[in-house]
Write a protein that holds these residues in place. Structure first.
Motif, mmCIF file in Angstrom:
data_model
loop_
_atom_site.group_PDB
_atom_site.id
_atom_site.type_symbol
_atom_site.label_atom_id
_atom_site.label_comp_id
_atom_site.label_asym_id
_atom_site.label_seq_id
_atom_site.Cartn_x
_atom_site.Cartn_y
_atom_site.Cartn_z
ATOM 1 N N PRO A 213 0.829 -1.202 0.000
ATOM 2 C CA PRO A 213 0.000 0.000 0.000
ATOM 3 C C PRO A 213 0.863 1.251 0.000
ATOM 4 O O PRO A 213 2.022 1.217 0.421
ATOM 5 N N SER A 214 0.296 2.364 -0.445
ATOM 6 C CA SER A 214 0.993 3.640 -0.292
ATOM 7 C C SER A 214 1.022 3.999 1.192
ATOM 8 O O SER A 214 0.237 3.467 1.990
ATOM 9 N N TYR A 215 1.910 4.899 1.549
ATOM 10 C CA TYR A 215 1.993 5.313 2.945
ATOM 11 C C TYR A 215 0.663 5.902 3.417
ATOM 12 O O TYR A 215 0.175 5.591 4.513
ATOM 13 N N THR A 216 0.046 6.731 2.573
ATOM 14 C CA THR A 216 -1.226 7.362 2.944
ATOM 15 C C THR A 216 -2.315 6.320 3.152
ATOM 16 O O THR A 216 -3.051 6.356 4.152
ATOM 17 N N ASN A 217 -2.418 5.366 2.222
ATOM 18 C CA ASN A 217 -3.451 4.339 2.361
ATOM 19 C C ASN A 217 -3.186 3.437 3.559
ATOM 20 O O ASN A 217 -4.128 2.999 4.238
ATOM 21 N N TYR A 218 -1.922 3.162 3.815
ATOM 22 C CA TYR A 218 -1.578 2.349 4.988
ATOM 23 C C TYR A 218 -2.067 3.035 6.267
ATOM 24 O O TYR A 218 -2.687 2.415 7.133
ATOM 25 N N GLN A 219 -1.786 4.345 6.380
ATOM 26 C CA GLN A 219 -2.195 5.085 7.561
ATOM 27 C C GLN A 219 -3.721 5.129 7.687
ATOM 28 O O GLN A 219 -4.269 4.985 8.791
ATOM 29 N N ARG A 220 -4.422 5.311 6.595
ATOM 30 C CA ARG A 220 -5.885 5.347 6.640
ATOM 31 C C ARG A 220 -6.459 4.006 7.084
ATOM 32 O O ARG A 220 -7.394 3.952 7.904
ATOM 33 N N LEU A 221 -5.874 2.917 6.581
ATOM 34 C CA LEU A 221 -6.353 1.589 6.973
ATOM 35 C C LEU A 221 -6.055 1.306 8.445
ATOM 36 O O LEU A 221 -6.903 0.776 9.172
ATOM 37 N N VAL A 222 -4.845 1.652 8.887
ATOM 38 C CA VAL A 222 -4.469 1.447 10.283
ATOM 39 C C VAL A 222 -5.454 2.166 11.202
ATOM 40 O O VAL A 222 -5.942 1.600 12.193
ATOM 41 N N HIS A 223 -5.765 3.410 10.873
ATOM 42 C CA HIS A 223 -6.703 4.171 11.699
ATOM 43 C C HIS A 223 -8.115 3.594 11.608
ATOM 44 O O HIS A 223 -8.873 3.644 12.588
ATOM 45 N N ARG A 224 -8.463 3.067 10.447
ATOM 46 C CA ARG A 224 -9.774 2.426 10.274
ATOM 47 C C ARG A 224 -9.930 1.258 11.246
ATOM 48 O O ARG A 224 -11.028 0.983 11.722
ATOM 49 N N TYR A 225 -8.818 0.613 11.554
ATOM 50 C CA TYR A 225 -8.855 -0.551 12.443
ATOM 51 C C TYR A 225 -8.629 -0.166 13.906
ATOM 52 O O TYR A 225 -8.505 -1.040 14.773
ATOM 53 N N GLY A 226 -8.503 1.132 14.184
ATOM 54 C CA GLY A 226 -8.407 1.573 15.575
ATOM 55 C C GLY A 226 -7.024 1.561 16.168
ATOM 56 O O GLY A 226 -6.861 1.549 17.391
ATOM 57 N N LYS A 227 -5.977 1.553 15.324
ATOM 58 C CA LYS A 227 -4.606 1.557 15.840
ATOM 59 C C LYS A 227 -4.163 2.993 16.044
ATOM 60 O O LYS A 227 -3.911 3.727 15.102
ATOM 61 N N VAL A 312 -2.663 1.872 27.398
ATOM 62 C CA VAL A 312 -2.329 3.212 26.903
ATOM 63 C C VAL A 312 -2.267 3.192 25.379
ATOM 64 O O VAL A 312 -2.683 4.144 24.714
ATOM 65 N N THR A 313 -1.763 2.106 24.811
ATOM 66 C CA THR A 313 -1.632 2.007 23.348
ATOM 67 C C THR A 313 -2.460 0.875 22.748
ATOM 68 O O THR A 313 -2.570 0.776 21.527
ATOM 69 N N VAL A 314 -3.023 0.007 23.580
ATOM 70 C CA VAL A 314 -3.823 -1.119 23.086
ATOM 71 C C VAL A 314 -5.277 -0.891 23.464
ATOM 72 O O VAL A 314 -5.570 -0.666 24.644
ATOM 73 N N PRO A 315 -6.218 -0.958 22.518
ATOM 74 C CA PRO A 315 -7.636 -0.767 22.860
ATOM 75 C C PRO A 315 -8.152 -1.919 23.716
ATOM 76 O O PRO A 315 -7.593 -3.020 23.700
ATOM 77 N N GLU A 316 -9.180 -1.656 24.481
ATOM 78 C CA GLU A 316 -9.818 -2.733 25.233
ATOM 79 C C GLU A 316 -10.298 -3.800 24.247
ATOM 80 O O GLU A 316 -10.866 -3.490 23.209
ATOM 81 N N TRP A 317 -10.042 -5.065 24.581
ATOM 82 C CA TRP A 317 -10.365 -6.098 23.592
ATOM 83 C C TRP A 317 -11.484 -7.032 24.052
ATOM 84 O O TRP A 317 -11.588 -8.180 23.607
ATOM 85 N N GLU A 318 -12.334 -6.536 24.907
ATOM 86 C CA GLU A 318 -13.492 -7.335 25.295
ATOM 87 C C GLU A 318 -14.349 -7.615 24.057
ATOM 88 O O GLU A 318 -14.705 -6.711 23.309
#
Length: 477
Positions: A213-227, A312-318
């Protein structure tokens, strides 16, 4: 050819301008190769000039020892070769001792065996008793490392120059794991608030590794997944050299259980960082948890702080499958300590869940990249303890042997001695109660224990050395 290698990144005429150049260890290593070529051609004076420049460069540029260790051993090898050709044993010895002490002080084995073998050529005639004994000690280290390398099938000589990729992630598998953790099917994962990011077919190819992926698309996907929470941000965004050094000191002091120094360092660190940054806050919480755990034995309070640090960096995974989370180095270390506390508390079901999640996440990355990450060392120690608790000694031995193989591939071997002790312990326990097994395994636990002793002495791990001294009669007599 050596001169051509230097000219790839260093301006022409470097020999005359070298005092003003700012050079990296790899560039100094290329320059050192020029000196080795001159020596091979019998151009001794020129070779000495190059060797002296490289040898003295770290001090003149005020490098920290952890940086100097990346070039001084190689410079020592050339200096020793030149000195021995001129029959100057004293000069060869001084090069060797300084380089060896630098390696030991940084728990590093880059070019160690060639250095130790070169020291074997120094006669020691006319030396003081202390210097003569130092040479004999080097002989012992040489024999220890030859045995260790032989046991693990590790090459005695290798070229170390290169970049560190230990915390590198493969984009495709990272995105696939985060998507699965977020619970999003392919056709729901390709959009964000700004519209379509990639097509479903493109995402399938990215996840398989066929496309990048392009850097921009990678960042958009990462944020889409809540990272979020510092995924692409340095550990301490307000870093100064002083802060970086202080952090490393604290980490080393924790490893050697120097708790008074750890707490004093923590106070200084708090005054120099901004805890508003997620990764800063995470590290401070982690240090506090380790102090509670190791110094005060407060399992519950330490567990609470570690879980707080992780999230702090990991979302709750319930309601989510934790094994698909892409654990970063710091997250692996924190999660491994959580696993170990559950083990110590006797909550083996919880420990199993954490163990499976962390191991699965790391294996997904390793299968694609064949890279073991920094957090691997912590996880392996915890995993060994967990398997030992279940009396799965054969599995624990296998885990520790794999860990040894991976540790030897890295420049620093501070954790290697402890891994060998775990092999000795598990092998001894596996043999208990069976005379036939005892005979089969006795050689293995003795070799592993002796390797642990040798590494502990080399890196001056006083805590481990005291422990091994108390256990020596059990394993060797």
């Amino acid at each position: 050819m050596a001169e051509a290698a230097v000219s790839c990144t260093v301006p022409d005429g470097w020999l005359n301008e070298r005092r003003t150049l700012l050079l990296a260890p790899s560039e100094l290593e290329a320059i050192l190769l020029v000196g080795a070529g001159q020596f091979a051609c019998g151009r001794m004076e020129e070779a000495w000039e190059v060797q002296s420049f490289v040898w003295n460069y770290p001090e003149k540029r005020q490098w920290k020892k952890r940086m100097a260790v990346q070039i001084k051993p190689q410079a020592a090898l050339l200096g020793m070769e030149l000195a021995l050709r001129e029959e100057d044993s004293r000069k060869a010895f001084e090069f060797a001792r300084e380089a060896l002490e630098l390696l030991r002080g940084n728990a590093c084995h880059c070019y160690l065996l060639p250095l130790l073998e070169q020291m074997g050529r120094i006669s020691g005639e006319g030396f003081s008793e202390g210097d003569w004994l130092y040479l004999r000690g080097a002989d012992e280290f040489r024999d220890i490392f030859k045995r260790i390398y032989h046991m693990s099938g590790y090459p005695e000589n290798r070229v170390w120059q290169g970049i560190s990729v230990e915390n590198t992630r493969e984009a495709g598998i990272t995105l696939k794991m985060l998507r699965k953790f977020a619970g999003k099917p392919l056709d729901k994962a390709v959009f964000d608030d700004d519209g379509i990011i990639v097509t479903r077919r493109q995402l399938e190819k990215i996840e398989s590794g066929a496309h990048k992926p392009s850097y921009t698309n990678y960042q958009r996907l990462v944020h889409r997944y809540g990272k979020h929470g510092g995924w692409m941000i340095p550990m301490l965004e307000t870093d100064s050299i002083e802060v970086l050094e202080l952090r490393q000191e604290i980490s080393s002091q924790i490893g050697f259980c120097q708790w008074d120094k750890v707490e004093a360092g923590m106070e200084r660190l708090r005054q120099k960082v901004d805890i508003a940054y997620p990764r800063v806050r995470q590290e401070l919480l982690f240090f506090e948890a380790i102090i509670l755990l190791e110094r005060k034995g407060e399992l519950e309070k330490s567990l609470e702080l570690l879980q707080k640090a992780l999230h702090v960096t990991v979302p709750e995974w319930e309601g989510k499958d934790a094994k698909w989370w892409v654990f970063q180095r710091e997250e692996i270390i924190i999660a491994s300590n959580i696993l170990d506390i559950y083990r110590e508390m006797g909550k083996l079901a919880e420990a199993k869940e954490w163990c499976e999640a962390i191991c699965f996440s790391m294996e997904q990355q390793k299968d694609r990249t064949n890279i073991m990450h920094t957090g691997y060392a912590i996880l392996m120690e915890v995993l060994d303890n967990y398997l030992g608790e279940l009396r799965l000694y054969e599995e624990a031995i296998d885990v520790s042997k794999k860990a040894v193989s991976n540790y030897l591939k890295q420049p620093r071997i501070g954790t290697l001695g402890r891994a060998y002790y775990r092999i000795a312990w598990n092998t001894y326990e596996a043999a208990s109660g069976s005379a036939q097994q005892d005979k089969r395994l006795q050689k293995q636990w003795r070799e592993a224990f002796q390797a642990s002793e040798g590494i502990a002495a080399f890196v001056r791990d006083n805590y481990l050395m005291r422990h091994l001294k108390d256990k020596r009669e059990k394993y060797l007599f």
